[in-house]
Design an enzyme around this catalytic site. Structure first.
Site, PDB file in Angstrom:
ATOM      1  N   LYS A   9       0.835  -1.201   0.000  1.00  0.00           N
ATOM      2  CA  LYS A   9       0.000   0.000   0.000  1.00  0.00           C
ATOM      3  C   LYS A   9       0.877   1.262   0.000  1.00  0.00           C
ATOM      4  O   LYS A   9       2.094   1.179   0.203  1.00  0.00           O
ATOM      5  CB  LYS A   9      -0.911  -0.048   1.231  1.00  0.00           C
ATOM      6  CG  LYS A   9      -1.966  -1.173   1.185  1.00  0.00           C
ATOM      7  CD  LYS A   9      -2.837  -1.146   2.448  1.00  0.00           C
ATOM      8  CE  LYS A   9      -3.965  -2.167   2.387  1.00  0.00           C
ATOM      9  NZ  LYS A   9      -4.824  -2.125   3.597  1.00  0.00           N
ATOM     10  N   TYR A  49     -12.650  -3.426  -3.008  1.00  0.00           N
ATOM     11  CA  TYR A  49     -13.141  -3.321  -1.631  1.00  0.00           C
ATOM     12  C   TYR A  49     -14.668  -3.292  -1.577  1.00  0.00           C
ATOM     13  O   TYR A  49     -15.244  -2.654  -0.693  1.00  0.00           O
ATOM     14  CB  TYR A  49     -12.553  -2.075  -0.965  1.00  0.00           C
ATOM     15  CG  TYR A  49     -11.099  -2.231  -0.540  1.00  0.00           C
ATOM     16  CD1 TYR A  49     -10.693  -3.302   0.262  1.00  0.00           C
ATOM     17  CD2 TYR A  49     -10.139  -1.297  -0.906  1.00  0.00           C
ATOM     18  CE1 TYR A  49      -9.372  -3.441   0.673  1.00  0.00           C
ATOM     19  CE2 TYR A  49      -8.811  -1.426  -0.504  1.00  0.00           C
ATOM     20  CZ  TYR A  49      -8.436  -2.499   0.287  1.00  0.00           C
ATOM     21  OH  TYR A  49      -7.125  -2.633   0.697  1.00  0.00           O
ATOM     22  N   ASN A 112      -1.949   0.170   7.222  1.00  0.00           N
ATOM     23  CA  ASN A 112      -1.487  -1.156   7.641  1.00  0.00           C
ATOM     24  C   ASN A 112      -0.676  -1.901   6.574  1.00  0.00           C
ATOM     25  O   ASN A 112      -0.740  -3.109   6.460  1.00  0.00           O
ATOM     26  CB  ASN A 112      -2.656  -1.988   8.178  1.00  0.00           C
ATOM     27  CG  ASN A 112      -3.723  -2.257   7.141  1.00  0.00           C
ATOM     28  OD1 ASN A 112      -3.623  -1.779   6.012  1.00  0.00           O
ATOM     29  ND2 ASN A 112      -4.733  -3.024   7.498  1.00  0.00           N
ATOM     30  N   HIS A 115      -2.134  -5.167   1.445  1.00  0.00           N
ATOM     31  CA  HIS A 115      -3.337  -5.979   1.275  1.00  0.00           C
ATOM     32  C   HIS A 115      -2.904  -7.381   0.890  1.00  0.00           C
ATOM     33  O   HIS A 115      -1.963  -7.548   0.105  1.00  0.00           O
ATOM     34  CB  HIS A 115      -4.222  -5.416   0.153  1.00  0.00           C
ATOM     35  CG  HIS A 115      -5.249  -6.418  -0.309  1.00  0.00           C
ATOM     36  ND1 HIS A 115      -6.447  -6.589   0.351  1.00  0.00           N
ATOM     37  CD2 HIS A 115      -5.227  -7.331  -1.314  1.00  0.00           C
ATOM     38  CE1 HIS A 115      -7.120  -7.558  -0.249  1.00  0.00           C
ATOM     39  NE2 HIS A 115      -6.407  -8.035  -1.261  1.00  0.00           N
ATOM     40  N   GLU A 126      -8.483 -11.908  -7.496  1.00  0.00           N
ATOM     41  CA  GLU A 126      -7.740 -10.649  -7.344  1.00  0.00           C
ATOM     42  C   GLU A 126      -6.502 -10.607  -8.243  1.00  0.00           C
ATOM     43  O   GLU A 126      -6.151  -9.549  -8.766  1.00  0.00           O
ATOM     44  CB  GLU A 126      -7.366 -10.439  -5.869  1.00  0.00           C
ATOM     45  CG  GLU A 126      -8.616 -10.163  -5.022  1.00  0.00           C
ATOM     46  CD  GLU A 126      -8.314  -9.950  -3.546  1.00  0.00           C
ATOM     47  OE1 GLU A 126      -7.145 -10.082  -3.120  1.00  0.00           O
ATOM     48  OE2 GLU A 126      -9.271  -9.648  -2.804  1.00  0.00           O
TER      49      GLU A 126
HETATM   50  P1  IDP Z   1      -7.576  -6.995   5.531  1.00  0.00           P
HETATM   51  O1  IDP Z   1      -6.829  -5.941   4.745  1.00  0.00           O
HETATM   52  O2  IDP Z   1      -6.734  -7.517   6.673  1.00  0.00           O
HETATM   53  O3  IDP Z   1      -8.161  -8.078   4.691  1.00  0.00           O
HETATM   54  P2  IDP Z   1     -10.287  -5.940   5.800  1.00  0.00           P
HETATM   55  O4  IDP Z   1     -11.179  -6.146   6.978  1.00  0.00           O
HETATM   56  O5  IDP Z   1     -10.614  -6.639   4.534  1.00  0.00           O
HETATM   57  O6  IDP Z   1      -8.783  -6.252   6.270  1.00  0.00           O
HETATM   58  O7  IDP Z   1     -10.241  -4.375   5.538  1.00  0.00           O
HETATM   59  C1  IDP Z   1      -9.683  -3.854   4.359  1.00  0.00           C
HETATM   60  C2  IDP Z   1      -8.847  -2.654   4.683  1.00  0.00           C
HETATM   61  O8  IDP Z   1      -9.704  -1.591   5.126  1.00  0.00           O
HETATM   62  C3  IDP Z   1      -7.860  -2.822   5.835  1.00  0.00           C
HETATM   63  O9  IDP Z   1      -6.654  -3.461   5.457  1.00  0.00           O
HETATM   64  C4  IDP Z   1      -7.638  -1.390   6.261  1.00  0.00           C
HETATM   65  O10 IDP Z   1      -6.748  -0.731   5.383  1.00  0.00           O
HETATM   66  C5  IDP Z   1      -9.026  -0.801   6.076  1.00  0.00           C
HETATM   67  N1  IDP Z   1      -9.796  -0.832   7.325  1.00  0.00           N
HETATM   68  C6  IDP Z   1     -10.480  -1.878   7.866  1.00  0.00           C
HETATM   69  N2  IDP Z   1     -11.050  -1.545   9.035  1.00  0.00           N
HETATM   70  C7  IDP Z   1     -10.718  -0.255   9.241  1.00  0.00           C
HETATM   71  C8  IDP Z   1     -11.010   0.681  10.295  1.00  0.00           C
HETATM   72  O11 IDP Z   1     -11.677   0.392  11.288  1.00  0.00           O
HETATM   73  N3  IDP Z   1     -10.470   1.931  10.151  1.00  0.00           N
HETATM   74  C9  IDP Z   1      -9.718   2.307   9.083  1.00  0.00           C
HETATM   75  N4  IDP Z   1      -9.430   1.463   8.076  1.00  0.00           N
HETATM   76  C10 IDP Z   1      -9.917   0.203   8.155  1.00  0.00           C
HETATM   77 MG    MG Z   2      -9.734  -8.069   3.336  1.00  0.00          MG
END
Ligand code: IDP
Ligand code: MG
Length: 154
Positions: A9, A49, A112, A115, A126
């Site tokens: 990212k 997403y 974070n 992805h 994907e």
């Molecule tokens: P993942 O990336 O571990 O699969 P997902 O639940 O699919 O996690 O969420 C996708 C992305 O959305 C996360 O990696 C993060 O960047 C963002 N995200 C998820 N939950 C939050 C939140 O509570 N606050 C801000 N960003 C979030």
């Molecule tokens: Mg995810």
């Protein structure tokens, strides 16, 4: 063999962590079969997403994912999706185990690092979303003999 997608990212690109991400997946023994830098746009992000479109964090997520180029990677290996998710760590970096990418390099959920596909099925979908067939490489990796038993290699 199973294929999975990882996106370094914008924060990983800005912080110079792309090499570290690749290093950890290479160390594991996974095979890199596609790699490119790209600028993500609204349409592909909305598709990628889709499950999060209605969430309150989606506008921030979209802005974050467009804030600089990203590096997309396709990886191949036996049950590689689960391996990559383990190496990446939990979505919320403060809950991610030390030794994982998110555990070692991130603090906020909204920044974070990467992805990674969450199932073999989404990995397949994907990889196809981000790579044309001609951008994916089919080649032998000599170390496979030392990484897999025969039944895992085929
Ligand atoms: P993942 O990336 O571990 O699969 P997902 O639940 O699919 O996690 O969420 C996708 C992305 O959305 C996360 O990696 C993060 O960047 C963002 N995200 C998820 N939950 C939050 C939140 O509570 N606050 C801000 N960003 C979030
Ligand atoms: Mg995810």
């Amino acid at each position: 063999m199973e294929r999975t997608l990882l996106i370094a990212k914008p924060d990983a690109v800005q912080r110079g962590l792309v090499g570290e991400i690749i290093r950890r997946l290479e160390n594991k023994g996974l095979k890199l079969i596609g790699l490119k830098m790209m600028q993500l746009e609204d349409a592909v992000l909305r598709e990628h997403y889709e499950e999060h479109l209605e969430k309150s964090f989606y506008p921030g997520l979209e802005a974050y994912m467009k804030s600089s180029p990203v590096v997309v990677m396709a990886w191949e290996g036996y049950e590689c999706t689960a391996s990559v998710r383990l190496i990446l760590g939990a979505t919320h970096p403060r809950e991610a185990d030390a030794g994982t990418l998110r555990g070692d390099f991130a603090i906020g959920t909204g920044r974070n690092i990467a992805h990674a596909s969450d199932s073999a099925e989404s990995g397949k979908k994907e990889v196809a979303r981000f790579f044309a067939d001609k951008e994916l490489f089919d080649y032998d990796k000599s170390e496979y003999l030392h990484i897999y038993e025969a039944h895992e290699r085929n």
